[in-house]
Design an enzyme around this catalytic site. Sequence first.
Site, PDB file in Angstrom:
ATOM      1  N   CYS A   1      -2.028  -2.703   6.879  1.00  0.00           N
ATOM      2  CA  CYS A   1      -2.085  -1.399   7.560  1.00  0.00           C
ATOM      3  C   CYS A   1      -3.379  -1.267   8.356  1.00  0.00           C
ATOM      4  CB  CYS A   1      -1.908  -0.249   6.572  1.00  0.00           C
ATOM      5  SG  CYS A   1      -3.097  -0.231   5.229  1.00  0.00           S
TER       6      CYS A   1
ATOM      7  N   CYS B   1       0.842  -1.199   0.000  1.00  0.00           N
ATOM      8  CA  CYS B   1       0.000   0.000   0.000  1.00  0.00           C
ATOM      9  C   CYS B   1       0.880   1.252   0.000  1.00  0.00           C
ATOM     10  CB  CYS B   1      -0.982  -0.003   1.164  1.00  0.00           C
ATOM     11  SG  CYS B   1      -0.458   0.891   2.614  1.00  0.00           S
ATOM     12  N   GLU B   2       0.476   2.202  -0.785  1.00  0.00           N
ATOM     13  CA  GLU B   2       1.323   3.380  -0.931  1.00  0.00           C
ATOM     14  C   GLU B   2       1.176   4.352   0.235  1.00  0.00           C
ATOM     15  OE1 GLU B   2       0.286   5.024  -4.712  1.00  0.00           O
ATOM     16  OE2 GLU B   2      -1.323   6.266  -3.903  1.00  0.00           O
ATOM     17  N   HIS B   3       0.196   4.150   1.075  1.00  0.00           N
ATOM     18  CA  HIS B   3       0.032   5.054   2.211  1.00  0.00           C
ATOM     19  C   HIS B   3       0.931   4.686   3.379  1.00  0.00           C
ATOM     20  CE1 HIS B   3      -4.161   5.532   0.334  1.00  0.00           C
ATOM     21  NE2 HIS B   3      -3.371   6.497  -0.079  1.00  0.00           N
ATOM     22  N   HIS B   4       1.159   3.404   3.585  1.00  0.00           N
ATOM     23  CA  HIS B   4       1.940   2.971   4.738  1.00  0.00           C
ATOM     24  C   HIS B   4       3.137   2.108   4.358  1.00  0.00           C
ATOM     25  CE1 HIS B   4      -2.286   3.549   6.026  1.00  0.00           C
ATOM     26  NE2 HIS B   4      -1.723   4.162   7.055  1.00  0.00           N
TER      27      HIS B   4
ATOM     28  N   GLN C   1      -5.652  -0.248  -3.816  1.00  0.00           N
ATOM     29  CA  GLN C   1      -6.347  -1.382  -4.438  1.00  0.00           C
ATOM     30  C   GLN C   1      -7.226  -0.960  -5.617  1.00  0.00           C
ATOM     31  OE1 GLN C   1      -7.964  -4.278  -1.657  1.00  0.00           O
ATOM     32  NE2 GLN C   1      -9.619  -4.730  -3.104  1.00  0.00           N
TER      33      GLN C   1
ATOM     34  N   HIS D   1      -5.586  -5.721   4.068  1.00  0.00           N
ATOM     35  CA  HIS D   1      -4.533  -4.717   4.184  1.00  0.00           C
ATOM     36  C   HIS D   1      -3.905  -4.775   5.566  1.00  0.00           C
ATOM     37  CE1 HIS D   1      -5.624  -2.280   0.478  1.00  0.00           C
ATOM     38  NE2 HIS D   1      -6.506  -3.264   0.507  1.00  0.00           N
TER      39      HIS D   1
END
Length: 376
Positions: free
Chosen positions: A338, A267-270, A308, A336
């Site tokens: 995260c 995931c690109e956020h975490h 996603q 996920h």
Amino acid sequence: MSTSPARVQCIIALGSNIERERYLPEAVRLLRRHPDIDVRNVSRVYESPATGGRNGAPDFHNAAALVRTALGPRQLRAELKAIEAQLGRVRTDDRDAPRTIDLDIAYYDRLVAKFDGWSIPGRNAATAAHIAIPVAEAAPSWQHPTLGLTMSELAEQLGASDGEVRAVTWIQLSSPYTLRGLDDTDDFDEVYAPRLESLVRQQLVELGEDPTRKGLERTPLRVAKALDFLTSGYSSSVAEVVNGAIFDAEGAEEMVTVKDIEFYSTCEHHMLPFFGQASVAYLPKGKIIGLSKVARIIDVFARRLQVQERLTNQIADAIEETLEPHGVAVVIKGRHLCMMMRGVQKQDSSMVTSAMRGTFKDNARTRNEFLDIIGS
Ligand code: ZN
């Protein structure tokens, strides 16, 4: 983790005679990225005429890599075969057939052994100049286990009778990073991606860890290799993985569904993993694609920093552009880490995303048929 098994040094012989300028550097890159293989030195590329008396067969390019590994000889060979397969090598009974890439163990420590259909030292390692010369460049002082010669002595003998092996200087195999040779033994530290590794080291310090303690010593290197693999989609493309494997299927109008393909993404956020299953369907318009290619297309996009929803759409776009079908459907179920590991800790939550194109979007019956098949 207990203590790691002893690592031994090995020499790997590389060869290619199809798109050599592409496959040899790619093979070296995959060796470097392998979590259980440390590449210590790589020779230049050498060119020699194809064997087997085939007129017009493309010349061979050969190289050698000195590596260190804790893998046993069978395991190491299996990993080399996996890299060959990844690079599109199809093994046939014809030993002289052109090949994208050949990766063989030339020497494994001091081992002399016969296995089922192969041996160590490798076939022709001590008799063929096109193997011995690059090997000698990667590990000049390496002692042949039985002949009592060093690799440079052996290469000199063979090279004198075979003047056809020439260095090719326009293909660069060595990384810009310093690779050290055979003679600095146990204190060797492989460097893979120096800036990334030093950032990971800093990160460990920021987290209150001691990056010099035993268990963490090689962690920056491992993290760099892992991140490189997990983001390898940036350096691959749909065209490359499909590689022309599109088949004409005149009259085939039935829905093609590939269900529950496992995927792993980040995931690109975490920068934490998310993973799950993707199901893909299309209604062909004269063109179909091998099922395994669908899984590889998914990996092109999953092995990037992702969300996603975008992953779902990119897979649908890729199938649409590749096959121009009547319609495409993609449904992804992802879990996920995260979400699962932190904050709300919704362990059971999974996220479902879908992309419907063409007939799947316009026609409820087609869409429902697909959803029935995948059990959604
Ligand atoms: Zn996240």
